[in-house]
Design a protein around this motif. Structure first.
Motif, PDB file in Angstrom:
ATOM      1  N   LYS A  17       5.583  57.883  34.025  1.00 23.53           N
ATOM      2  CA  LYS A  17       5.225  56.977  33.229  1.00 23.53           C
ATOM      3  C   LYS A  17       3.972  57.186  32.359  1.00 23.53           C
ATOM      4  CE  LYS A  17       8.240  53.441  35.712  1.00 23.53           C
ATOM      5  NZ  LYS A  17       8.199  52.345  36.345  1.00 23.53           N
ATOM      6  N   GLU A  18       3.082  57.624  33.119  1.00 22.18           N
ATOM      7  CA  GLU A  18       1.556  58.075  32.599  1.00 22.18           C
ATOM      8  C   GLU A  18       1.713  59.074  31.621  1.00 22.18           C
ATOM      9  OE1 GLU A  18      -1.584  59.445  35.100  1.00 22.18           O
ATOM     10  OE2 GLU A  18      -1.128  57.725  36.318  1.00 22.18           O
ATOM     11  N   LEU A  19       2.681  59.997  31.631  1.00 20.98           N
ATOM     12  CA  LEU A  19       2.678  61.177  30.700  1.00 20.98           C
ATOM     13  C   LEU A  19       3.548  61.017  29.693  1.00 20.98           C
ATOM     14  CD1 LEU A  19       2.300  64.053  33.291  1.00 20.98           C
ATOM     15  CD2 LEU A  19       0.792  63.402  31.619  1.00 20.98           C
ATOM     16  N   THR A  20       4.519  59.908  29.815  1.00 21.52           N
ATOM     17  CA  THR A  20       5.293  59.326  28.655  1.00 21.52           C
ATOM     18  C   THR A  20       4.728  58.940  27.441  1.00 21.52           C
ATOM     19  OG1 THR A  20       7.262  58.961  30.194  1.00 21.52           O
ATOM     20  CG2 THR A  20       7.509  57.971  27.905  1.00 21.52           C
ATOM     21  N   PRO A  21       4.606  59.568  26.337  1.00 19.08           N
ATOM     22  CA  PRO A  21       3.806  59.031  25.215  1.00 19.08           C
ATOM     23  C   PRO A  21       4.110  57.698  24.544  1.00 19.08           C
ATOM     24  CG  PRO A  21       5.418  60.673  24.268  1.00 19.08           C
ATOM     25  CD  PRO A  21       5.358  60.620  26.007  1.00 19.08           C
ATOM     26  N   LYS A  22       3.233  56.991  23.898  1.00 23.30           N
ATOM     27  CA  LYS A  22       3.635  55.966  23.191  1.00 23.30           C
ATOM     28  C   LYS A  22       4.148  56.132  21.843  1.00 23.30           C
ATOM     29  CE  LYS A  22       0.417  52.841  25.662  1.00 23.30           C
ATOM     30  NZ  LYS A  22       1.087  52.881  26.976  1.00 23.30           N
ATOM     31  N   LYS A  23       3.745  57.390  21.336  1.00 22.95           N
ATOM     32  CA  LYS A  23       4.522  57.789  20.146  1.00 22.95           C
ATOM     33  C   LYS A  23       4.323  59.268  20.058  1.00 22.95           C
ATOM     34  CE  LYS A  23       0.475  58.050  16.965  1.00 22.95           C
ATOM     35  NZ  LYS A  23       0.010  57.765  15.888  1.00 22.95           N
ATOM     36  N   GLY A  24       5.297  59.944  19.436  1.00 24.72           N
ATOM     37  CA  GLY A  24       5.564  61.355  19.649  1.00 24.72           C
ATOM     38  C   GLY A  24       6.169  62.057  20.778  1.00 24.72           C
ATOM     39  N   PHE A  25       5.698  63.260  21.105  1.00 20.42           N
ATOM     40  CA  PHE A  25       6.200  63.906  22.194  1.00 20.42           C
ATOM     41  C   PHE A  25       5.252  64.533  22.928  1.00 20.42           C
ATOM     42  CE2 PHE A  25       9.353  63.306  18.794  1.00 20.42           C
ATOM     43  CZ  PHE A  25      10.538  63.228  19.333  1.00 20.42           C
ATOM     44  N   ASN A  26       5.235  64.409  24.252  1.00 18.40           N
ATOM     45  CA  ASN A  26       4.266  65.101  24.990  1.00 18.40           C
ATOM     46  C   ASN A  26       4.971  66.548  25.648  1.00 18.40           C
ATOM     47  OD1 ASN A  26       2.297  63.430  24.791  1.00 18.40           O
ATOM     48  ND2 ASN A  26       2.351  62.420  26.537  1.00 18.40           N
ATOM     49  N   LEU A  27       4.119  67.417  25.556  1.00 15.85           N
ATOM     50  CA  LEU A  27       4.606  68.663  26.390  1.00 15.85           C
ATOM     51  C   LEU A  27       3.850  68.724  27.929  1.00 15.85           C
ATOM     52  CD1 LEU A  27       6.111  71.361  26.514  1.00 15.85           C
ATOM     53  CD2 LEU A  27       3.965  72.369  25.490  1.00 15.85           C
ATOM     54  N   VAL A  28       4.666  68.672  28.675  1.00 17.12           N
ATOM     55  CA  VAL A  28       4.115  68.472  30.077  1.00 17.12           C
ATOM     56  C   VAL A  28       4.490  69.899  31.040  1.00 17.12           C
ATOM     57  CG1 VAL A  28       4.526  67.060  32.189  1.00 17.12           C
ATOM     58  CG2 VAL A  28       4.550  65.880  30.139  1.00 17.12           C
ATOM     59  N   GLY A  29       3.411  70.099  31.654  1.00 14.13           N
ATOM     60  CA  GLY A  29       3.631  71.378  32.513  1.00 14.13           C
ATOM     61  C   GLY A  29       3.650  70.927  33.966  1.00 14.13           C
ATOM     62  N   VAL A  30       4.090  71.675  34.904  1.00 11.56           N
ATOM     63  CA  VAL A  30       4.584  71.523  36.343  1.00 11.56           C
ATOM     64  C   VAL A  30       3.551  72.365  37.039  1.00 11.56           C
ATOM     65  CG1 VAL A  30       6.066  71.365  38.326  1.00 11.56           C
ATOM     66  CG2 VAL A  30       6.823  70.704  35.812  1.00 11.56           C
ATOM     67  N   ASP A  31       2.542  71.871  37.779  1.00 12.94           N
ATOM     68  CA  ASP A  31       1.917  72.819  38.568  1.00 12.94           C
ATOM     69  C   ASP A  31       2.420  72.957  39.935  1.00 12.94           C
ATOM     70  OD1 ASP A  31      -0.069  74.269  40.323  1.00 12.94           O
ATOM     71  OD2 ASP A  31      -1.881  73.227  39.270  1.00 12.94           O
ATOM     72  N   LYS A  32       2.918  74.125  40.306  1.00 11.89           N
ATOM     73  CA  LYS A  32       3.609  74.089  41.704  1.00 11.89           C
ATOM     74  C   LYS A  32       2.892  74.314  42.743  1.00 11.89           C
ATOM     75  CE  LYS A  32       7.463  76.588  39.015  1.00 11.89           C
ATOM     76  NZ  LYS A  32       7.996  77.821  38.711  1.00 11.89           N
ATOM     77  N   ALA A  55       6.169  74.592  20.808  1.00 13.50           N
ATOM     78  CA  ALA A  55       4.847  74.932  21.669  1.00 13.50           C
ATOM     79  C   ALA A  55       5.481  75.207  23.125  1.00 13.50           C
ATOM     80  CB  ALA A  55       4.085  73.556  21.885  1.00 13.50           C
ATOM     81  N   LEU A  56       6.587  74.425  23.434  1.00  9.73           N
ATOM     82  CA  LEU A  56       7.518  74.688  24.566  1.00  9.73           C
ATOM     83  C   LEU A  56       7.852  76.084  24.856  1.00  9.73           C
ATOM     84  CD1 LEU A  56       8.888  73.695  27.237  1.00  9.73           C
ATOM     85  CD2 LEU A  56      10.738  73.278  25.666  1.00  9.73           C
ATOM     86  N   PRO A  64       5.741  82.601  32.188  1.00  9.87           N
ATOM     87  CA  PRO A  64       7.115  82.459  32.437  1.00  9.87           C
ATOM     88  C   PRO A  64       7.282  81.831  33.936  1.00  9.87           C
ATOM     89  CG  PRO A  64       6.363  84.660  32.423  1.00  9.87           C
ATOM     90  CD  PRO A  64       5.299  83.808  31.895  1.00  9.87           C
ATOM     91  N   ARG A  65       6.365  81.921  34.938  1.00 11.49           N
ATOM     92  CA  ARG A  65       6.743  81.398  36.140  1.00 11.49           C
ATOM     93  C   ARG A  65       6.460  79.730  36.216  1.00 11.49           C
ATOM     94  NH1 ARG A  65       4.320  85.672  40.613  1.00 11.49           N
ATOM     95  NH2 ARG A  65       5.505  87.322  40.040  1.00 11.49           N
ATOM     96  N   ASP A  66       5.867  79.373  35.138  1.00  7.09           N
ATOM     97  CA  ASP A  66       5.812  77.835  35.279  1.00  7.09           C
ATOM     98  C   ASP A  66       6.894  77.142  34.545  1.00  7.09           C
ATOM     99  OD1 ASP A  66       3.280  78.607  36.354  1.00  7.09           O
ATOM    100  OD2 ASP A  66       2.066  78.259  34.470  1.00  7.09           O
ATOM    101  N   ALA A  67       6.935  75.892  34.794  1.00  7.06           N
ATOM    102  CA  ALA A  67       7.842  74.973  34.227  1.00  7.06           C
ATOM    103  C   ALA A  67       7.234  73.911  33.337  1.00  7.06           C
ATOM    104  CB  ALA A  67       8.658  74.291  35.358  1.00  7.06           C
ATOM    105  N   PHE A  68       7.994  73.850  32.048  1.00  9.27           N
ATOM    106  CA  PHE A  68       7.564  72.863  31.151  1.00  9.27           C
ATOM    107  C   PHE A  68       8.315  71.847  30.757  1.00  9.27           C
ATOM    108  CE2 PHE A  68       4.859  76.509  30.983  1.00  9.27           C
ATOM    109  CZ  PHE A  68       3.480  76.100  30.996  1.00  9.27           C
ATOM    110  N   HIS A  69       8.097  70.716  30.213  1.00 14.38           N
ATOM    111  CA  HIS A  69       9.194  69.684  29.894  1.00 14.38           C
ATOM    112  C   HIS A  69       8.641  69.041  28.542  1.00 14.38           C
ATOM    113  CE1 HIS A  69      11.394  70.360  33.468  1.00 14.38           C
ATOM    114  NE2 HIS A  69      10.031  70.011  34.157  1.00 14.38           N
ATOM    115  N   VAL A  70       9.449  68.506  27.785  1.00 20.48           N
ATOM    116  CA  VAL A  70       8.986  67.602  26.447  1.00 20.48           C
ATOM    117  C   VAL A  70       9.585  66.225  26.869  1.00 20.48           C
ATOM    118  CG1 VAL A  70       9.534  67.016  24.253  1.00 20.48           C
ATOM    119  CG2 VAL A  70       9.260  69.486  25.034  1.00 20.48           C
TER     120      VAL A  70
END
Length: 77
Positions: A17-32, A55-56, A64-70
């Motif tokens: 919920k914190e990373l869901t933007p109020k407007k636009g699109f957030n590129l979010v990474g996953v630190d394993k 950007a994704l 390449p070893r990391d995961a990202f989501h929009v």
């Protein structure tokens, strides 16, 4: 009494919920290597999905070893 898995789910849900933007699109990474529930981090906010997708692809190629989501803002597709 809340179980540990319930606490973890609540932390993860709050972080999404914190990373869901109020407007636009957030590129979010996953630190394993982070603790469960703390893995997500903001890379950058973009005005359009097209910018976020470009950007994704760059992040996936550079890391390449990391995961990202929009994450889209509510109402965005």
């Amino acid at each position: 009494m809340t179980s540990k898995s319930g606490d973890l789910f609540d932390r993860m849900d709050a972080r999404v919920k914190e990373l869901t933007p109020k407007k636009g699109f957030n590129l979010v990474g996953v630190d394993k290597f982070e603790q469960p529930g703390d893995e997500l981090y903001l890379v950058k906010n973009f005005d359009t999905r097209a910018e976020a997708e470009v950007a994704l692809k760059k992040e996936e190629k550079a890391h390449p070893r990391d995961a990202f989501h929009v994450y889209p803002a509510p109402g965005e597709k």
